[in-house]
Write a protein that holds these residues in place. Structure first.
Motif, PDB file in Angstrom:
ATOM      1  N   TYR A 681       0.848  -1.195   0.000  1.00 17.11           N
ATOM      2  CA  TYR A 681       0.000   0.000   0.000  1.00 17.11           C
ATOM      3  C   TYR A 681       0.880   1.241   0.000  1.00 17.11           C
ATOM      4  O   TYR A 681       2.057   1.192   0.378  1.00 17.11           O
ATOM      5  CB  TYR A 681      -0.900   0.062   1.251  1.00 17.11           C
ATOM      6  N   ILE A 682       0.275   2.360  -0.409  1.00 14.87           N
ATOM      7  CA  ILE A 682       0.901   3.672  -0.216  1.00 14.87           C
ATOM      8  C   ILE A 682      -0.142   4.558   0.444  1.00 14.87           C
ATOM      9  O   ILE A 682      -1.296   4.587   0.019  1.00 14.87           O
ATOM     10  CB  ILE A 682       1.431   4.272  -1.539  1.00 14.87           C
ATOM     11  N   GLU A 683       0.226   5.242   1.514  1.00 12.95           N
ATOM     12  CA  GLU A 683      -0.715   6.093   2.260  1.00 12.95           C
ATOM     13  C   GLU A 683      -0.171   7.504   2.352  1.00 12.95           C
ATOM     14  O   GLU A 683       0.984   7.707   2.734  1.00 12.95           O
ATOM     15  CB  GLU A 683      -0.929   5.553   3.684  1.00 12.95           C
ATOM     16  N   MET A 684      -0.994   8.492   1.971  1.00  9.85           N
ATOM     17  CA  MET A 684      -0.633   9.901   2.111  1.00  9.85           C
ATOM     18  C   MET A 684      -1.199  10.414   3.422  1.00  9.85           C
ATOM     19  O   MET A 684      -2.413  10.486   3.584  1.00  9.85           O
ATOM     20  CB  MET A 684      -1.203  10.712   0.943  1.00  9.85           C
ATOM     21  N   VAL A 685      -0.320  10.722   4.364  1.00  8.56           N
ATOM     22  CA  VAL A 685      -0.763  11.256   5.659  1.00  8.56           C
ATOM     23  C   VAL A 685      -0.583  12.768   5.578  1.00  8.56           C
ATOM     24  O   VAL A 685       0.463  13.314   5.926  1.00  8.56           O
ATOM     25  CB  VAL A 685       0.039  10.644   6.825  1.00  8.56           C
ATOM     26  N   ASP A 686      -1.644  13.446   5.067  1.00  9.50           N
ATOM     27  CA  ASP A 686      -1.523  14.881   4.797  1.00  9.50           C
ATOM     28  C   ASP A 686      -2.210  15.714   5.871  1.00  9.50           C
ATOM     29  O   ASP A 686      -2.670  15.186   6.889  1.00  9.50           O
ATOM     30  CB  ASP A 686      -2.082  15.225   3.416  1.00  9.50           C
TER      31      ASP A 686
END
Length: 946
Positions: A681-686
């Motif tokens: 997975y790739i997760e953007m924690v913005d």
């Protein structure tokens, strides 16, 4: 002298966790308010000083606005004296509206619209010649080069039928016009009569469509003869009136040779009638000026040729054009091959190496090949009644730049108007630094200067401030919601600077966010300039350089939440270094440190990488980037060096599309990405809000509220009354207050100003019905609390209350670990800062990540809102994520975080066109050894201090 002349005097401030504090804040100074996250900085600066300033402003408004004031909560403070009008510039991303741009939010675009309407010149798209209205004055100006020449000034009437000519000639005679021009001859109706005149006219127009030219006046022009000039002026006026806005002048070189010049009172050239420029013509938010196809949004759902030709490294014969690789449409590939020799198309080289003439052939076609555009027109016709063609069409459709306006958002008529050789779209796509230079060096006439002086002054002033706050790399057409929190805040700051207020209080929330340390000095200069013109500048900040330059530092603490809210220190930077009770002072002096890792995870032969080749989005210079996995990797570089382009525009969308099969936004330009098979997975924690409504809050986001509602539903009173866990939810009908629908507030629309949210009178802001609030749960500290009491507890208080409930504690612990112990469980997600929202998301991932999955976590400026003490906590959470088998990619400017990374990718050297290259790669020690790296220069001090 009264103390309020020199100070803002605060007595008994108790907002949120403030401990009844008394404070004198010096006026007309640059003051930094610091302290750990949740210590009470924002409570003092925003919720007390700024809120009271705003309340007093509203009090000065009309009675309609004031009728709501008694219901509005005043700051919980005994008194505030010496207060001036306040302006807050908060650290939140701007509007989500895709119509909002840097240009519109700074008002520069409004001034540009006015400028183009006032002094813009229309250029014909056919001849590229300027289009101007003619008048007697412009004709006199034109004729100054023809001094001493014989002139005929005449009008023209076009008639379709021969029988109309005598009637028209009679009407001319009745008005006193007797001279008719037929070819080279001048006929007098008094001598020839109308029958002979008709014959002469017919001789010159044998095919019909008759043209009758009748003389208004004739003379030899003399520029210095006032009588002749007056006569010319009167003749031109009369000719325009008689010719319905048109006239012609025949200028004789000698007796036989002449030239004819046509003049018009309309904006007309090359057979085109142009729009009169006015401000609304240049507005994409107005139907009058907006492009009819995209309606001013700049994008439409259309054929995306990047999907049609996804891999430009392939040749045409090698299958570059995806739809032609199928048996059904292979005929079109055969047509290209047959046409290739005749049109000189190399079908064996990579598609990207084809020149413009060759790509035009692919798009428009040749002899046999119909071209991609006509191919898709055929598909669209078939799709109207064949479902498999609709499926095919949707495969190649995406939101693409509008092909009617080219992304300008405006009607073509607006783009014909130019200033300094550029239309309004060409100006707004410039970098702000280039735009500033363009207007500084703009050459215009004295008349234009007079008309536009004030407008240009405003444009230059605003562009200058945008440059000074370090945003020279942005363009005016950049959409607001694509900006980082720091960029949005600095845009607001430059807008405020443009207003040049004096005697005000400027309240700023971490303006250094998104700024490389090398850019901090520019920002500090602006803070000082605001102070020097007579304002008080209050800055909530953790940056060492900002504190060093401040006139005074106020440190609030000692810790967060209920353990904060006291004034620990007030004084200068030198004084705080010696103050052992101040946690900030201890970190600044080096007594407390964020420790450098004992061992770095440097890449070795076993390390797996994600490799991006040929990244070219925005200002990226066709770079190849290798990101080592199972490491803490930092992407660094000055603001605008290309970090967001690389991570947000290229890596994240491309990886998301590869891993999940779909992503709404098209990835930026690149050649290939390899190594994605090494992550799940790739997760953007913005820093976007954790929810869109006021009902979203930290406890629901990390799913701890499900457990808490379950505990309330299992109490004996709940079971006796048949209450389920759903009765304790404020999101669904049942136990919630239906007047406010579980929000605790009622929205009142103020029409002419921002809406006001008032406490719900039915439930008193408690969100629930009375019988639900009667249910109380016994805590581990032997106290009893209802559901509203629980939602009003901080995370730290809840940890003690639920100590004997492991399911709740397990989830709340992660909020505590990321430094959010001071947040209230039920605090609305819309009130959280960008940094707080980001850390709530981090807590969620720490709590719920599956142990076997390998995730690449992407963080953008995770130190937003963090004190040195909180950064050490954040780094511990990063370590935990990596130990679970994950990888971290962090865009960061904070040297304290960068020095702890395993691997750094430093972009630059400058911003905008001067950036986009890789300056250095490697461990922090390797970066510092690279003399080209600005980042290395700043972290070297911290590494040497170990």
């Amino acid at each position: 002298m009264s103390i309020t002349k020199k100070y803002i005097v605060i007595r008994g401030a108790r907002v949120n966790n403030l401990k009844n504090i008394d404070l004198n804040i010096p006026k007309y100074k640059f003051i930094v308010v610091t302290g750990v996250s949740g210590s009470g900085k924002s409570s003092l600066v925003f919720d007390t000083v700024y809120a009271e300033g705003q309340r007093r402003y509203v009090e000065s408004l009309s009675s309609y606005a004031r009728q709501f004031l008694e219901k509005m909560n005043k700051p919980d403070v005994d008194s505030i004296e010496g207060l001036a009008p306040s302006m807050a510039i908060e650290q939140r991303t701007g509007s989500r509206n895709s119509r909002s741009t840097v240009g519109t939010s700074t008002e520069i675009y409004d001034y540009l619209r006015l400028l183009f309407a006032r002094i813009g010149t229309i250029y014909s798209p056919v001849s590229n010649e300027p289009v101007k209205k003619d008048s007697p004055e412009t004709i006199i100006e034109f004729l100054k080069n023809y001094n001493g020449k014989r002139l005929f000034i005449y009008c023209t009437k076009n008639l379709k039928r021969e029988k109309d000519i005598p009637e028209f000639l009679n009407s001319l005679s009745s008005k006193g016009f007797y001279k008719i021009i037929a070819g080279d001859d001048l006929l007098d109706l008094n001598d020839t009569g109308s029958i002979a005149a008709v014959k002469e006219i017919k001789k010159h127009y044998p095919a019909g469509e008759y043209e009758v030219n009748y003389l208004i006046d004739r003379f030899i022009y003399s520029e210095n003869n006032e009588e002749i000039r007056t006569r010319l002026f009167d003749a031109a006026e009369m000719a325009f009136r008689e010719g319905e806005g048109y006239l012609s002048i025949r200028i004789f070189e000698d007796e036989k040779n002449y030239k004819v010049y046509k003049f018009s009172q309309f904006l007309e050239k090359d057979g085109i009638m142009f729009e009169e420029p006015e401000p609304r013509l240049f507005s994409f938010n107005n139907p009058f000026g907006a492009c009819k196809k995209c309606q001013g949004f700049s994008k439409t759902m259309d054929i995306d040729y990047d999907l049609v030709i996804p891999d430009k490294s392939k040749s045409i014969i090698g299958g570059a054009i995806l739809p032609f690789t199928t048996p059904k449409f292979s005929k079109f590939l055969d047509d290209i091959i047959r046409d290739s020799d005749k049109f000189d198309i190399d079908i064996n080289i990579p598609y990207r190496q084809l020149d413009k003439r060759q790509t035009d052939f692919i798009m428009k076609g040749g002899k046999r090949f119909i071209g991609l555009k006509r191919f898709f027109q055929f598909i669209e016709r078939e799709a109207s009644y064949k479902i498999h063609y609709r499926v095919l069409l949707n495969r190649y459709r995406a939101y693409t730049t509008c092909n009617t306006c080219g992304g300008s958002r405006l009607r073509n008529e607006a783009l014909y108007v130019k200033i300094g050789g550029k239309n309004i779209h060409e100006i707004v796509i410039m970098k702000i630094g280039e735009c500033y230079e363009f207007f500084r060096n703009l050459k215009i006439t004295d008349y234009e200067k007079k008309v536009s002086e004030r407008i240009l002054e405003e444009i230059l002033s605003r562009l200058k401030y945008l440059n000074e706050v370090g945003l020279s790399y942005l363009s005016l057409d950049r959409v607001s919601f694509t900006l980082s929190g720091g960029e949005a805040q600095r845009i607001n700051l430059s807008t405020s600077l443009g207003s040049s207020l004096v005697g005000s209080i400027y309240v700023l929330d971490e303006p250094t966010i998104g700024l490389h340390p090398s850019d901090n000095l520019k920002l500090i200069r602006i803070m000082k300039s605001l102070r020097d013109i007579g304002n008080t500048v209050l800055v909530v900040e953790h940056d060492r350089d900002m504190m060093k330059e401040a006139d005074e530092i106020i440190d609030i603490g000692p810790m967060a939440g209920e353990n904060g809210g006291s004034i620990i220190f007030q004084g200068t930077y030198k004084e705080i270094l010696k103050h052992d009770d101040s946690l900030t002072g201890r970190f600044l002096s080096g007594k407390n440190k964020i420790n450098i890792p004992l061992k770095r995870r440097t890449p070795d032969k076993k390390t797996k990488f994600i490799t991006i080749r040929g990244a070219r989005e925005n200002n990226l210079k066709n770079i190849t980037v290798r990101i080592p996995l199972n490491r803490f990797v930092c992407i660094t570089g000055v603001s605008g060096s290309g970090k967001s382009s690389l991570v947000h525009s290229v890596l994240f969308p491309a990886a998301k599309k590869h891993l999940e099969g779909y992503f709404p936004n098209k990835p930026g330009e690149y050649d290939t990405i390899s190594g994605l098979e090494n992550i799940d997975y790739i997760e953007m924690v913005d820093q976007n809000a954790i929810g869109r409504t006021s009902r979203s809050n930290p406890v629901t986001y990390i799913k701890a509220f499900d457990e808490i509602r379950d505990l309330f539903s299992r109490t004996s009173i709940s079971q006796r009354k048949n209450f389920s866990s759903g009765n304790f939810s404020f999101n669904v009908p049942g136990g919630r207050c239906e007047t406010c629908e579980g929000t605790g507030t009622i929205k009142i629309e103020m029409q002419f100003m921002a809406d006001i949210f008032l406490e719900c009178e039915a439930c008193g802001g408690k969100r629930y019905k009375a019988d639900i609030l009667e249910i109380k749960l016994k805590g581990s500290d032997n106290t009893y609390k209802n559901i509203d009491d629980v939602l009003n507890m901080t995370v730290s208080e809840a940890m003690r209350f639920f100590r004997h409930y492991p399911k709740v504690i397990k989830k709340l612990k992660y909020l505590e670990d990321v430094g959010l112990g001071y947040l209230k469980l039920g605090q609305s997600g819309t009130t959280l800062s960008g940094g707080e929202s980001q850390r709530v998301k981090l807590a969620y991932h720490l709590a719920f990540q599956e142990s076997y999955s390998k995730t690449l976590f992407v963080f953008d400026e995770p130190t937003t809102g963090l004190h040195f003490y909180d950064i050490s906590k954040l780094l511990s959470c990063f370590e935990e994520l990596i130990k679970k088998g994950n990888s971290l990619l962090v865009i960061e400017h904070n040297p304290e975080v960068i020095k702890c990374a395993d691997y750094i990718i430093d972009l630059g050297p400058g911003s905008g066109d001067d950036g986009g290259g890789i300056i250095a790669e490697g461990s922090p020690e390797e970066i510092t050894a690279n003399k080209k790296s600005l980042t290395g220069k700043y972290i070297a001090k911290l590494l040497n201090a170990k």
